[in-house]
Design a protein around this motif. Structure first.
Motif, short mmCIF file in Angstrom:
data_model
loop_
_atom_site.label_atom_id
_atom_site.label_comp_id
_atom_site.label_asym_id
_atom_site.label_seq_id
_atom_site.Cartn_x
_atom_site.Cartn_y
_atom_site.Cartn_z
N TYR A 13 0.84 -1.20 0.00
CA TYR A 13 0.00 0.00 0.00
C TYR A 13 0.87 1.25 0.00
CZ TYR A 13 -3.94 -3.02 0.90
OH TYR A 13 -4.89 -3.98 0.80
N GLY A 14 2.00 1.15 0.67
CA GLY A 14 3.06 2.17 0.59
C GLY A 14 4.23 1.49 -0.10
N VAL A 15 5.21 2.24 -0.50
CA VAL A 15 6.36 1.63 -1.17
C VAL A 15 7.45 1.42 -0.14
CG1 VAL A 15 8.12 1.98 -2.92
CG2 VAL A 15 5.78 2.73 -3.35
N GLU A 16 7.93 0.18 -0.04
CA GLU A 16 9.00 -0.14 0.90
C GLU A 16 10.28 -0.38 0.11
OE1 GLU A 16 8.08 -2.92 4.00
OE2 GLU A 16 5.94 -2.58 3.75
N GLU A 17 11.34 0.33 0.47
CA GLU A 17 12.61 0.20 -0.23
C GLU A 17 13.67 -0.29 0.75
OE1 GLU A 17 12.27 3.51 -3.73
OE2 GLU A 17 13.40 4.03 -1.94
N TYR A 18 14.51 -1.19 0.27
CA TYR A 18 15.59 -1.75 1.06
C TYR A 18 16.87 -1.69 0.24
CZ TYR A 18 11.55 -3.99 3.30
OH TYR A 18 10.34 -4.24 3.90
N VAL A 19 17.99 -1.52 0.90
CA VAL A 19 19.28 -1.56 0.24
C VAL A 19 20.07 -2.71 0.85
CG1 VAL A 19 21.43 -0.33 -0.24
CG2 VAL A 19 19.26 0.90 -0.23
N VAL A 20 20.55 -3.62 -0.01
CA VAL A 20 21.21 -4.84 0.44
C VAL A 20 22.58 -4.92 -0.23
CG1 VAL A 20 21.02 -7.34 0.55
CG2 VAL A 20 18.97 -5.96 0.61
N GLU A 21 23.57 -5.36 0.53
CA GLU A 21 24.91 -5.60 -0.02
C GLU A 21 25.15 -7.10 -0.05
OE1 GLU A 21 29.27 -4.85 1.69
OE2 GLU A 21 28.14 -3.01 1.33
N VAL A 22 25.49 -7.63 -1.21
CA VAL A 22 25.70 -9.07 -1.37
C VAL A 22 27.04 -9.34 -2.05
CG1 VAL A 22 23.26 -9.69 -1.47
CG2 VAL A 22 24.43 -9.09 -3.56
N PRO A 23 27.65 -10.48 -1.73
CA PRO A 23 28.89 -10.85 -2.43
C PRO A 23 28.58 -11.32 -3.84
CG PRO A 23 28.27 -12.57 -0.89
CD PRO A 23 27.30 -11.45 -0.69
N CYS A 24 29.51 -11.06 -4.75
CA CYS A 24 29.32 -11.51 -6.13
C CYS A 24 30.66 -11.68 -6.80
CB CYS A 24 28.45 -10.55 -6.92
SG CYS A 24 29.20 -8.95 -7.21
N ASN A 25 30.67 -12.47 -7.84
CA ASN A 25 31.86 -12.63 -8.67
C ASN A 25 31.85 -11.58 -9.76
OD1 ASN A 25 32.88 -14.92 -7.30
ND2 ASN A 25 31.41 -16.21 -8.41
N LYS A 26 32.99 -11.35 -10.34
CA LYS A 26 33.14 -10.32 -11.36
C LYS A 26 32.25 -10.58 -12.59
CE LYS A 26 36.87 -7.93 -13.72
NZ LYS A 26 38.33 -7.89 -13.92
N ASP A 27 32.06 -11.86 -12.92
CA ASP A 27 31.31 -12.20 -14.13
C ASP A 27 29.89 -12.71 -13.86
OD1 ASP A 27 32.28 -14.47 -12.93
OD2 ASP A 27 32.86 -15.47 -14.79
N ASP A 28 29.36 -12.52 -12.65
CA ASP A 28 27.98 -12.90 -12.36
C ASP A 28 27.01 -12.04 -13.16
OD1 ASP A 28 28.63 -14.89 -10.58
OD2 ASP A 28 28.14 -13.76 -8.78
N VAL A 29 25.97 -12.67 -13.69
CA VAL A 29 24.95 -11.90 -14.41
C VAL A 29 24.02 -11.22 -13.39
CG1 VAL A 29 25.01 -13.31 -16.49
CG2 VAL A 29 23.49 -13.94 -14.64
#
Length: 63
Positions: A13-29
């Motif tokens: 009903y309202g907009v909920e925004e989250y910011v998340v930091e995740v590990p990734c590889n250089k070539d991950d899509v």
């Protein structure tokens, strides 16, 4: 291994925004990184998220 910062938005009903930091590889899509972000967000929020349309965008990749 690098990191990615992802903004996840849930349109309830309202907009909920989250910011998340995740590990990734250089070539991950983008889809893999976004999937990891939703999984981490769900774990951080106690196992469930509110219902609503979900969108996510990668803000930044750090190598």
């Amino acid at each position: 291994m690098g990191k990615a910062i992802v903004k996840c938005t849930i349109a309830t009903y309202g907009v909920e925004e989250y910011v998340v930091e995740v590990p990734c590889n250089k070539d991950d899509v983008d889809e893999i990184i976004i999937s990891k972000a939703w999984k981490k967000l769900k774990e951080d929020e106690g196992g469930s998220l509110p219902y609503g349309n979900r969108t996510a965008e990668i803000i930044k990749r750090l190598d």
